[in-house]
Design a protein around this motif. Structure first.
Motif, PDB file in Angstrom:
ATOM      1  N   ALA A 194       0.839  -1.203   0.000  1.00 43.54           N
ATOM      2  CA  ALA A 194       0.000   0.000   0.000  1.00 43.54           C
ATOM      3  C   ALA A 194       0.874   1.253   0.000  1.00 43.54           C
ATOM      4  O   ALA A 194       0.576   2.235  -0.696  1.00 43.54           O
ATOM      5  CB  ALA A 194      -0.924   0.003   1.222  1.00 43.54           C
ATOM      6  N   LEU A 195       1.939   1.216   0.774  1.00 45.28           N
ATOM      7  CA  LEU A 195       2.859   2.351   0.818  1.00 45.28           C
ATOM      8  C   LEU A 195       3.467   2.633  -0.552  1.00 45.28           C
ATOM      9  O   LEU A 195       3.598   3.789  -0.957  1.00 45.28           O
ATOM     10  CB  LEU A 195       3.956   2.087   1.847  1.00 45.28           C
ATOM     11  CG  LEU A 195       5.107   3.085   1.901  1.00 45.28           C
ATOM     12  CD1 LEU A 195       4.607   4.492   2.187  1.00 45.28           C
ATOM     13  CD2 LEU A 195       6.134   2.652   2.951  1.00 45.28           C
ATOM     14  N   ASP A 196       3.846   1.603  -1.280  1.00 44.89           N
ATOM     15  CA  ASP A 196       4.411   1.796  -2.619  1.00 44.89           C
ATOM     16  C   ASP A 196       3.453   2.599  -3.499  1.00 44.89           C
ATOM     17  O   ASP A 196       3.864   3.536  -4.197  1.00 44.89           O
ATOM     18  CB  ASP A 196       4.696   0.443  -3.280  1.00 44.89           C
ATOM     19  CG  ASP A 196       5.861  -0.297  -2.649  1.00 44.89           C
ATOM     20  OD1 ASP A 196       6.634   0.340  -1.911  1.00 44.89           O
ATOM     21  OD2 ASP A 196       5.971  -1.520  -2.885  1.00 44.89           O
ATOM     22  N   LEU A 197       2.178   2.232  -3.465  1.00 44.45           N
ATOM     23  CA  LEU A 197       1.186   2.933  -4.278  1.00 44.45           C
ATOM     24  C   LEU A 197       0.975   4.361  -3.784  1.00 44.45           C
ATOM     25  O   LEU A 197       0.886   5.306  -4.579  1.00 44.45           O
ATOM     26  CB  LEU A 197      -0.142   2.172  -4.256  1.00 44.45           C
ATOM     27  CG  LEU A 197      -0.192   0.869  -5.042  1.00 44.45           C
ATOM     28  CD1 LEU A 197      -1.501   0.132  -4.771  1.00 44.45           C
ATOM     29  CD2 LEU A 197      -0.047   1.147  -6.535  1.00 44.45           C
ATOM     30  N   ALA A 198       0.898   4.526  -2.467  1.00 47.84           N
ATOM     31  CA  ALA A 198       0.683   5.862  -1.912  1.00 47.84           C
ATOM     32  C   ALA A 198       1.840   6.788  -2.261  1.00 47.84           C
ATOM     33  O   ALA A 198       1.646   7.962  -2.630  1.00 47.84           O
ATOM     34  CB  ALA A 198       0.502   5.776  -0.399  1.00 47.84           C
ATOM     35  N   ARG A 199       3.051   6.291  -2.150  1.00 43.77           N
ATOM     36  CA  ARG A 199       4.232   7.108  -2.471  1.00 43.77           C
ATOM     37  C   ARG A 199       4.244   7.479  -3.954  1.00 43.77           C
ATOM     38  O   ARG A 199       4.550   8.620  -4.319  1.00 43.77           O
ATOM     39  CB  ARG A 199       5.494   6.344  -2.086  1.00 43.77           C
ATOM     40  CG  ARG A 199       6.780   7.134  -2.298  1.00 43.77           C
ATOM     41  CD  ARG A 199       7.933   6.516  -1.552  1.00 43.77           C
ATOM     42  NE  ARG A 199       7.970   5.063  -1.694  1.00 43.77           N
ATOM     43  CZ  ARG A 199       8.811   4.287  -1.035  1.00 43.77           C
ATOM     44  NH1 ARG A 199       9.656   4.811  -0.170  1.00 43.77           N
ATOM     45  NH2 ARG A 199       8.812   2.980  -1.220  1.00 43.77           N
ATOM     46  N   GLN A 200       3.884   6.526  -4.804  1.00 48.73           N
ATOM     47  CA  GLN A 200       3.827   6.799  -6.239  1.00 48.73           C
ATOM     48  C   GLN A 200       2.789   7.881  -6.556  1.00 48.73           C
ATOM     49  O   GLN A 200       3.049   8.813  -7.313  1.00 48.73           O
ATOM     50  CB  GLN A 200       3.472   5.514  -6.982  1.00 48.73           C
ATOM     51  CG  GLN A 200       3.261   5.674  -8.480  1.00 48.73           C
ATOM     52  CD  GLN A 200       2.722   4.399  -9.109  1.00 48.73           C
ATOM     53  OE1 GLN A 200       2.853   3.314  -8.561  1.00 48.73           O
ATOM     54  NE2 GLN A 200       2.093   4.533 -10.256  1.00 48.73           N
ATOM     55  N   LEU A 201       1.609   7.772  -5.949  1.00 47.80           N
ATOM     56  CA  LEU A 201       0.540   8.740  -6.201  1.00 47.80           C
ATOM     57  C   LEU A 201       0.887  10.122  -5.649  1.00 47.80           C
ATOM     58  O   LEU A 201       0.538  11.144  -6.240  1.00 47.80           O
ATOM     59  CB  LEU A 201      -0.763   8.244  -5.567  1.00 47.80           C
ATOM     60  CG  LEU A 201      -1.395   7.020  -6.232  1.00 47.80           C
ATOM     61  CD1 LEU A 201      -2.424   6.380  -5.307  1.00 47.80           C
ATOM     62  CD2 LEU A 201      -2.050   7.415  -7.559  1.00 47.80           C
ATOM     63  N   ALA A 202       1.567  10.153  -4.512  1.00 48.85           N
ATOM     64  CA  ALA A 202       1.892  11.437  -3.883  1.00 48.85           C
ATOM     65  C   ALA A 202       3.079  12.132  -4.535  1.00 48.85           C
ATOM     66  O   ALA A 202       3.307  13.320  -4.303  1.00 48.85           O
ATOM     67  CB  ALA A 202       2.177  11.212  -2.399  1.00 48.85           C
ATOM     68  N   SER A 203       3.824  11.425  -5.353  1.00 50.84           N
ATOM     69  CA  SER A 203       5.052  11.984  -5.919  1.00 50.84           C
ATOM     70  C   SER A 203       4.799  13.174  -6.838  1.00 50.84           C
ATOM     71  O   SER A 203       5.692  13.984  -7.066  1.00 50.84           O
ATOM     72  CB  SER A 203       5.824  10.895  -6.686  1.00 50.84           C
ATOM     73  OG  SER A 203       5.066  10.444  -7.801  1.00 50.84           O
ATOM     74  N   GLU A 204       3.587  13.305  -7.348  1.00 48.01           N
ATOM     75  CA  GLU A 204       3.284  14.421  -8.253  1.00 48.01           C
ATOM     76  C   GLU A 204       2.928  15.705  -7.511  1.00 48.01           C
ATOM     77  O   GLU A 204       2.693  16.733  -8.127  1.00 48.01           O
ATOM     78  CB  GLU A 204       2.143  14.046  -9.190  1.00 48.01           C
ATOM     79  CG  GLU A 204       0.820  13.760  -8.502  1.00 48.01           C
ATOM     80  CD  GLU A 204      -0.243  13.291  -9.485  1.00 48.01           C
ATOM     81  OE1 GLU A 204      -0.975  14.154  -9.999  1.00 48.01           O
ATOM     82  OE2 GLU A 204      -0.326  12.062  -9.734  1.00 48.01           O
ATOM     83  N   TYR A 205       2.885  15.632  -6.177  1.00 52.82           N
ATOM     84  CA  TYR A 205       2.519  16.818  -5.391  1.00 52.82           C
ATOM     85  C   TYR A 205       3.749  17.366  -4.663  1.00 52.82           C
ATOM     86  O   TYR A 205       4.672  16.637  -4.336  1.00 52.82           O
ATOM     87  CB  TYR A 205       1.419  16.458  -4.388  1.00 52.82           C
ATOM     88  CG  TYR A 205       0.161  15.958  -5.053  1.00 52.82           C
ATOM     89  CD1 TYR A 205      -0.688  16.832  -5.726  1.00 52.82           C
ATOM     90  CD2 TYR A 205      -0.161  14.598  -5.055  1.00 52.82           C
ATOM     91  CE1 TYR A 205      -1.826  16.369  -6.366  1.00 52.82           C
ATOM     92  CE2 TYR A 205      -1.295  14.129  -5.684  1.00 52.82           C
ATOM     93  CZ  TYR A 205      -2.125  15.022  -6.348  1.00 52.82           C
ATOM     94  OH  TYR A 205      -3.248  14.560  -6.983  1.00 52.82           O
TER      95      TYR A 205
END
Length: 351
Positions: free
Chosen positions: A95-106
């Motif tokens: 879950a962290l991998d996905l969250a970090r990927q999604l948050a990287s654009e902010y």
């Protein structure tokens, strides 16, 4: 239960994010995920990336796909597997991998860095907590816990409606127990009776609650001691049996202290009841929008001391209730803060 998107509270969060110059929140506590998405997870592995502008994304356990489709307000959901034959790590790290990927654009991201308490997921008995990896993954993150706590302190109309359902379930369960309480029954037996009614009849309640869980502490007569577990002591006649009860209905809570008495209440308890009700009526009648939480704590304790109970109670006299049974604000004479219209407060001047 499918609830329409609660824009009143989501707009309040985004306004607070703008004030703090936060571009996105990465949230994982089950009560905060529920608050922002309406999704109440089974195991607490799930997360949400909630941007100030644009659409949030729910990060969800693959086995919960049907629940997410039914409950979540988010148009986009990213799934991770509970078991991956090529990845031995715990599911929360996927879950962290996905969250970090999604948050990287902010740019500026907020995380629950100082969260001390989180509500249960739907499995209840084995809460999933944050690991160091979650905090290390966002080294520049800002603490978003105060922002979320402040936003959550004011309840929307929908939240109050949901809490009323929890309150009604709690009340109906107490009525059920009241008609069956007898001297000599065990405290644990009575607690189980109340909890059983909540789970059995609260789940599906009025076709508006998908899952209801009850939590209780029950003590009778001389067994009444705060912060102790329910035992197998017998229910006492002519003495109060005290119920500390909480109902969680689809993630929204109520918190109550109730007393039932088999037979007529003994004279010394009649006097105590009158004293406590006088204190309670006095302090609640003076509550106002803008009133001081510190003064509430100070005045409540002073009134209890006047009737012979200095130093009581041994817990905060006031706290918020919502997507957790105990949440900010808390009243403390050495602290600050004010009461505001829209808060739901539990006020507990017990001894």
């Amino acid at each position: 239960m499918i609830w329409p998107r609660d824009d009143a509270k989501l707009d309040r969060v985004r306004a607070a994010m703008a004030e703090e110059e936060l571009d996105a929140l990465v949230v994982r506590a089950p009560d905060n995920v529920l608050y922002l998405t309406n999704f109440w997870g089974m195991k607490g592995y799930d997360a949400v990336v909630f941007p100030r502008e644009g659409e949030p994304v729910l990060v969800c356990l693959e086995a919960s796909e049907a629940d997410a489709e039914r409950m979540s307000w988010t148009a986009e959901v990213r799934f991770f597997r509970g078991y991956d034959d090529g990845d031995p790590r715990p599911p929360a790290l996927r879950a962290l991998d996905l969250a970090r990927q999604l948050a990287s654009e902010y740019g500026r991201v907020g995380l629950e860095l100082s969260l001390g308490t989180q509500a249960t997921d739907r499995m209840v008995g084995e809460p999933t907590t944050f690991t160091k990896a979650w905090f290390d993954a966002f080294p520049e993150a800002v603490d978003a816990t105060p922002l979320l706590s402040t936003a959550r302190a004011l309840k929307s109309e929908q939240e109050i409606e949901r809490m009323r359902l929890a309150n009604e379930i709690a009340a109906r369960a107490m009525e059920y127990v009241q008609g069956r309480l007898r001297p000599g029954m065990r405290e644990s037996e009575v607690g189980a009776m109340w909890e059983c009614w909540v789970h059995d009849h609260g789940t599906g309640f009025n076709d508006r609650v998908e899952l209801a869980r009850g939590f209780s502490l029950v003590w009778s007569g001389p067994g009444i001691k705060t912060f102790t577990a329910t035992g197998n002591r017998p229910i006492q006649e002519h003495e109060p049996t005290l119920f500390e009860i909480w109902v969680c209905a689809d993630g929204y809570w109520c918190d109550h202290t109730k007393n039932l008495v088999p037979g007529e209440l003994g004279a010394r308890y009649v006097e105590l009841e009158a004293q406590l009700m006088e204190v309670y009526t006095s302090i609640t009648s003076s509550l106002s929008d803008g009133g001081s939480l510190a003064d509430l704590d100070r005045e409540t304790r002073a009134r209890l001391a006047e009737v012979g109970y200095p130093g009581q109670p041994s817990h905060p006299v006031c706290h918020g209730v919502g997507a957790r049974a105990h949440e900010p604000p808390y009243a403390h004479q050495a602290g600050g803060g004010t009461m505001e219209a829209g808060m739901v407060l539990a006020i507990e001047p017990g001894v």
